[in-house]
Design a protein around this motif. Structure first.
Motif, PDB file in Angstrom:
ATOM      1  N   UNK A  61     -11.358  -9.122   3.233  1.00  0.00           N
ATOM      2  CA  UNK A  61     -10.217  -8.272   2.880  1.00  0.00           C
ATOM      3  C   UNK A  61     -10.599  -6.792   2.917  1.00  0.00           C
ATOM      4  N   UNK A  62     -11.892  -6.504   2.833  1.00  0.00           N
ATOM      5  CA  UNK A  62     -12.370  -5.119   2.941  1.00  0.00           C
ATOM      6  C   UNK A  62     -13.083  -4.866   4.263  1.00  0.00           C
ATOM      7  N   UNK A  63     -13.062  -5.874   5.156  1.00  0.00           N
ATOM      8  CA  UNK A  63     -13.637  -5.681   6.482  1.00  0.00           C
ATOM      9  C   UNK A  63     -15.093  -6.063   6.614  1.00  0.00           C
ATOM     10  N   UNK A  64     -15.666  -6.748   5.653  1.00  0.00           N
ATOM     11  CA  UNK A  64     -17.077  -7.149   5.724  1.00  0.00           C
ATOM     12  C   UNK A  64     -17.160  -8.659   5.979  1.00  0.00           C
TER      13      UNK A  64
ATOM     14  N   UNK B 295     -10.812 -11.646  18.018  1.00  0.00           N
ATOM     15  CA  UNK B 295      -9.403 -11.754  17.633  1.00  0.00           C
ATOM     16  C   UNK B 295      -9.140 -11.229  16.225  1.00  0.00           C
ATOM     17  N   UNK B 296      -8.159 -11.832  15.555  1.00  0.00           N
ATOM     18  CA  UNK B 296      -7.713 -11.357  14.249  1.00  0.00           C
ATOM     19  C   UNK B 296      -8.571 -11.962  13.133  1.00  0.00           C
ATOM     20  N   UNK B 297      -8.068 -11.887  11.885  1.00  0.00           N
ATOM     21  CA  UNK B 297      -8.865 -12.354  10.734  1.00  0.00           C
ATOM     22  C   UNK B 297      -9.122 -13.854  10.770  1.00  0.00           C
ATOM     23  N   UNK B 298      -8.369 -14.597  11.592  1.00  0.00           N
ATOM     24  CA  UNK B 298      -8.590 -16.028  11.721  1.00  0.00           C
ATOM     25  C   UNK B 298      -9.495 -16.369  12.900  1.00  0.00           C
TER      26      UNK B 298
ATOM     27  N   UNK C 119     -18.414  -5.168  11.364  1.00  0.00           N
ATOM     28  CA  UNK C 119     -16.988  -5.265  11.682  1.00  0.00           C
ATOM     29  C   UNK C 119     -16.252  -3.949  11.462  1.00  0.00           C
ATOM     30  N   UNK C 120     -16.555  -3.262  10.373  1.00  0.00           N
ATOM     31  CA  UNK C 120     -15.798  -2.050  10.043  1.00  0.00           C
ATOM     32  C   UNK C 120     -16.102  -0.905  11.000  1.00  0.00           C
ATOM     33  N   UNK C 121     -17.247  -0.924  11.631  1.00  0.00           N
ATOM     34  CA  UNK C 121     -17.569   0.131  12.596  1.00  0.00           C
ATOM     35  C   UNK C 121     -17.006  -0.170  13.969  1.00  0.00           C
TER      36      UNK C 121
ATOM     37  N   UNK D 137      -7.589  -2.155   4.929  1.00  0.00           N
ATOM     38  CA  UNK D 137      -8.668  -3.018   5.387  1.00  0.00           C
ATOM     39  C   UNK D 137      -8.289  -4.004   6.462  1.00  0.00           C
ATOM     40  N   UNK D 138      -7.005  -4.100   6.799  1.00  0.00           N
ATOM     41  CA  UNK D 138      -6.569  -5.035   7.839  1.00  0.00           C
ATOM     42  C   UNK D 138      -6.939  -4.507   9.221  1.00  0.00           C
TER      43      UNK D 138
END
Length: 665
Positions: free
Chosen positions: A75-78, A257-260, A271-273, A281-282
């Motif tokens: 949820x925070x991108x980690x 792809x997406x969060x799934x 991931x966040x970079x 965070x999405x």
């Protein structure tokens, strides 16, 4: 900063990876088959986000992967999870294709180690860079878009074991075909290793286009079983035949792809970079594929530049086509033509002189950027595609738009004092209906994609055979053949760079499927045995004419002004030979015009367009000492007789007694 990736020395291999937030990174070493993990060694922080380790005793051919640990808070991108084996973003080779498996997307602590499911990177010996040769392709030439696998899967002259590979493009039968068409460069649809979207395996489908990469440098083993050497040799063979090579590269998203989606490489390292995120965070999704690569981050920009340099120096390619290119120019989510990455590509001594082609749109905010990329970027011109289709569909009020497109689309590309068009003119591409389907299907037929025909564009500016009221199969076939001819003639008569998708020159069909990305089968495989040879011969004649008349491939904007021979570079005429007046341009029922191009020899080329369904006598202005002759003798027309409705015809003016040209083949 250490060189990233696996660097081989006489004593061993130096491994280096980058992450701003991983607490620990390991390299996993595997056996020669890539199945059994032999060792797991921790890389050491070196500062500036680099983790590195030298492993003595390893040599070229070693198979390896990376693992990373840190916070796990999607949820925070980690997304750190040491049970996920990761492909090195700088991998130059992988030992097997990617295969989607739901376990690759398991949450931390809920799945097993993914090493058995993942390809392993292969550490390769350094390859001697190629001489820095200038690109063969020049703006104004013919780009031939090639889906590598589909192109030769059914080619009867290609050995079966070689079909569907990059090496097959170097076969003499293929090169002969390309030369007959006058191809300036082949544009290879993505050849880097990609993964199927997660919804395809349950449908029994697989991605046939390759626009779903995992990393950016490693080639797909299915397309290049011989690795980089195969691409390098094919590029060299094509170059020896006078044909350049352009790679279609995807830097805008990855197959994670997406969060799934699965954790395969960038997501598990940082991931966040590597991806852009919304403030909450999405993942940002300016691509329609689930994620958007953060091209404005310096480490991402460096990786992209290193990828481009790699393919130039080690494969010898002429240049690149950039998929969903506005994402490369987004800075904090906003497109900027002066973005650091776009500027770096243009200013790089090894890249700035390459062929650079942008697909100038994505689906993000302000994502339509046609005409806004900086020179020397060429741009796919969908306004050209749509206006030409509308004209030949019979829409009213299109004669002015057609003239603008024939002349290089100055309304789009003449800004900021630019004197030459950067348009890539095309009527059909891999994405959308095949050219033959444009004249045969009014609506899309994507049922085979398993999405109840919901996918793909609904408005294709297409038509069913083009003539109402015809009923016999023979009449329908002739109407569709004639309509393909006028579309192709319009393309080859257009100033500037033109693009033809492989197979459109001989009537390839996808049975109305306008989104055939998931059809790795006879829907997309070119039917060489059943090709329309008459249509192909016509395209060969058009190509010969284009080569014989430099005014057609010139990229400079037309002015209507006379040159030293007192011949204007262009005149726009009615079918009677009179200049088109304002009333003619504004006449919504007008479907005819003549483009009269002056050439360097003091002669002229007349492109006579009859978009009306009725026949018409065309009159061309006469000059003493000159005569009008058929520009393509094999398809000669007689100006004393009515020219057919829905036709494009060519006449060339030469001094009496001069040699004839444009005999074709």
């Amino acid at each position: 900063m250490s060189q990233l990736g696996a660097t081989i020395t006489n004593e061993g291999i130096h491994f280096a990876a980058w992450s701003s937030s991983a607490r620990r990174i390991w390299v996993s070493i595997f056996d020669d088959q890539g199945n059994r993990e032999l060792d797991r060694l921790e890389l050491q922080p070196e500062g500036e986000g680099v983790h590195a380790l030298f492993v003595s005793g390893l040599a070229a051919g070693a198979r390896y992967g990376l693992r990373a640990d840190g916070d796990y808070a999607p949820e925070r991108g980690f997304w750190f999870d040491p049970d996920k084996l990761l492909v090195d973003p700088y991998a130059l080779d992988v030992d097997r294709p990617y295969a989607y498996d739901g376990r690759l997307a398991a949450r931390r602590g809920e799945g097993a180690d993914t090493a058995p499911l993942m390809p392993k990177a292969i550490a390769g010996a350094s390859v001697k860079p190629l001489p820095a040769l200038p690109p063969l392709f020049r703006p104004g030439g013919l780009v031939y878009e090639v889906p590598v696998r589909a192109f030769t899967m059914l080619h009867p002259d290609i050995p079966e074991k070689q079909r569907g590979t990059i090496a097959a493009l170097a076969h003499p039968a293929v090169i002969d075909h390309l030369k007959r068409l006058g191809v300036g460069a082949v544009e290879l649809m993505p050849v880097t290793a990609s993964i199927d979207e997660r919804h395809l395996p349950p449908l029994g489908l697989r991605n046939a286009w390759g626009y779903n990469p995992v990393t950016f440098m490693a080639l797909d083993p299915r397309l290049a079983p011989g690795g980089l050497a195969e691409l390098r040799q094919t590029v060299a063979t094509l170059r020896d035949a006078g044909i350049g090579t352009i790679l279609d590269l995807v830097f805008n998203h990855t197959g994670e792809s997406d969060r799934l989606g699965p954790t395969l490489s960038l997501r598990g390292l940082d991931n966040r970079t590597y991806y852009r995120h919304a403030p909450d965070g999405a993942l940002t999704n300016d691509t329609g594929t689930g994620n958007s690569v953060a091209c404005d981050h310096p480490i991402v920009g460096k990786m992209i530049l290193d990828t481009l340099r790699h393919f130039v120096s080690h494969a010898g390619v002429d240049g690149f086509r950039f998929d969903l290119a506005p994402i490369l120019g987004r800075v904090e989510g906003i497109f900027d033509a002066g973005a650091p990455l776009l500027k770096a590509i243009r200013n790089d001594p090894g890249l700035g002189g390459r062929v650079l082609i942008a697909e100038p749109w994505d689906i993000g905010p302000d994502g339509y950027q046609l005409g806004n990329f900086p020179p020397p970027f060429l741009e796919w011109n969908d306004k050209y595609r749509d206006d030409v289709r509308r004209f030949w569909r019979g829409d009213h009020g299109m004669v002015g738009a057609l003239a603008t497109r024939l002349a290089g689309s100055s309304d789009v590309f003449a800004g900021a004092g630019q004197r030459a068009s950067r348009s890539v003119n095309f009527i059909a591409a891999h994405d959308g209906m095949a050219l033959a389907d444009i004249v045969a299907y009014e609506h899309k037929h994507n049922e085979a994609n398993g999405e109840d025909n919901r996918d793909g564009h609904s408005e294709n500016l297409s038509w069913n055979n083009g003539i109402e009221g015809i009923t016999s199969d023979e009449a329908v076939a002739k109407a569709r053949f004639d309509d393909q001819c006028v579309l192709l003639a319009t393309l080859f008569a257009s100033r500037g760079t033109i693009m033809l998708t492989a197979g459109d020159e001989f009537g390839r069909t996808q049975k109305g499927n306008n989104n055939a990305y998931a059809q790795d089968n006879t829907i997309t495989w070119l039917d060489w045995a059943g090709r329309d040879r008459a249509l192909e011969r016509y395209v060969v004649l058009l190509a010969a004419l284009r080569r014989a008349v430099p005014a057609l491939s010139d990229t400079h904007f037309l002015t209507g002004k006379a040159d030293a021979s007192n011949i204007p570079d262009v005149a726009w005429l009615t079918e009677t030979g009179a200049p088109l007046a304002e009333a003619d341009w504004n006449d919504p029922s007008r479907h005819r015009l003549v483009m009269l191009l002056g050439d360097d020899g003091g002669g002229r080329l007349a492109v006579m367009v009859n978009g009306d369904r009725r026949q018409c006598v065309f009159t061309l202005p006469a000059r003493e000492g000159f005569e009008w002759r058929p520009a393509i003798e094999a398809t000669a027309v007689d100006l004393a007789r009515p020219l057919p409705g829905r036709s494009v015809n060519f006449m060339i003016e030469r001094g009496v007694g001069t040699a004839r040209a444009g005999k074709g083949a």
